[in-house]
Design a protein around this motif. Structure first.
Motif, PDB file in Angstrom:
ATOM      1  N   ASP A   1      37.968  42.329  37.737  1.00  0.00           N
ATOM      2  CA  ASP A   1      37.702  41.690  36.448  1.00  0.00           C
ATOM      3  C   ASP A   1      37.584  42.732  35.333  1.00  0.00           C
ATOM      4  O   ASP A   1      38.089  42.538  34.219  1.00  0.00           O
TER       5      ASP A   1
ATOM      6  N   THR B   1      41.159  44.091  34.593  1.00  0.00           N
ATOM      7  CA  THR B   1      42.018  43.127  33.878  1.00  0.00           C
ATOM      8  C   THR B   1      41.510  42.851  32.473  1.00  0.00           C
ATOM      9  O   THR B   1      42.296  42.532  31.576  1.00  0.00           O
TER      10      THR B   1
ATOM     11  N   ARG C   1      50.256  45.650  35.233  1.00  0.00           N
ATOM     12  CA  ARG C   1      50.334  44.231  35.624  1.00  0.00           C
ATOM     13  C   ARG C   1      49.854  44.097  37.069  1.00  0.00           C
ATOM     14  O   ARG C   1      50.348  44.772  37.957  1.00  0.00           O
TER      15      ARG C   1
ATOM     16  N   PRO D   1      49.388  41.483  40.182  1.00  0.00           N
ATOM     17  CA  PRO D   1      49.852  40.158  40.601  1.00  0.00           C
ATOM     18  C   PRO D   1      48.692  39.156  40.617  1.00  0.00           C
ATOM     19  O   PRO D   1      47.552  39.525  40.889  1.00  0.00           O
ATOM     20  N   ALA D   2      48.952  37.951  40.324  1.00  0.00           N
ATOM     21  CA  ALA D   2      47.918  36.904  40.298  1.00  0.00           C
ATOM     22  C   ALA D   2      47.435  36.636  41.717  1.00  0.00           C
ATOM     23  O   ALA D   2      48.204  36.614  42.655  1.00  0.00           O
ATOM     24  N   LEU D   3      46.186  36.436  41.777  1.00  0.00           N
ATOM     25  CA  LEU D   3      45.586  36.169  43.092  1.00  0.00           C
ATOM     26  C   LEU D   3      45.507  34.728  43.407  1.00  0.00           C
ATOM     27  O   LEU D   3      45.264  33.828  42.830  1.00  0.00           O
TER      28      LEU D   3
END
Length: 162
Positions: free
Chosen positions: A146, A149, A158, A160-162
């Motif tokens: 957190d 980001t 960048r 990757p989305a979790l």
């Protein structure tokens, strides 16, 4: 011509009602048998029953463990009585042995279950501790992600989305 027969009384037989004439009349024609007891005759009052119970000698209580007392002092028990006594002793021994064996095996089984339960509780406690540590570590990683980001100072990284 046949001679008249006197009425016949069967010992122990009761008349149907008090209105029937008594058939116990003797040759004198009076009330014979005052105080006479006919075998099997019921007592007229409870007092007579109590007197009869008091008159009878009461045998001493017998213990089943003393065969000489049970069979009297007439030279000992018969062969059948001896065999019954021996068979009863063997049966008591067999039942006692079976109970000891079953209770012993149940106690051993419960002891084994107690040990297994203790081991299972220790394993569950260790697993719970490991899960607490892993959860703590995952929260720390999530907090770090957190922060990274949310930081705008870093160049374009960048994730990757979790």
């Amino acid at each position: 011509m046949a001679a008249p027969r006197p009425p016949r009384v069967v010992p122990g037989e009761a008349s149907e009602s008090d209105s029937e004439p008594e058939l116990l009349g003797g040759p004198a024609g009076g009330a014979p048998g005052a105080g006479l007891k006919v075998p099997g005759e019921a007592s007229e009052t409870e007092e007579e029953e109590e007197e009869e119970e008091e008159e009878r000698p009461k045998p001493p209580p017998l213990l089943a463990e003393e065969p000489a007392v049970v069979w009297g002092g007439r030279g000992g028990p018969s062969l059948l009585q001896q065999r019954l006594w021996e068979g009863s002793g063997r049966l008591r021994g067999a039942v006692g042995s079976a109970l000891r064996q079953s209770y012993g095996s149940a106690a051993r089984h419960l002891g084994g279950l107690g040990g297994a339960l203790g081991r299972a509780q220790a394993t569950a406690a260790a697993a719970a501790h490991c899960l607490r540590l892993a959860r703590r570590d995952l929260r720390a990683v999530a907090a770090t992600v957190d922060i990274v980001t949310a930081c705008r100072l870093l160049p374009d990284i960048r994730l990757p989305a979790l």
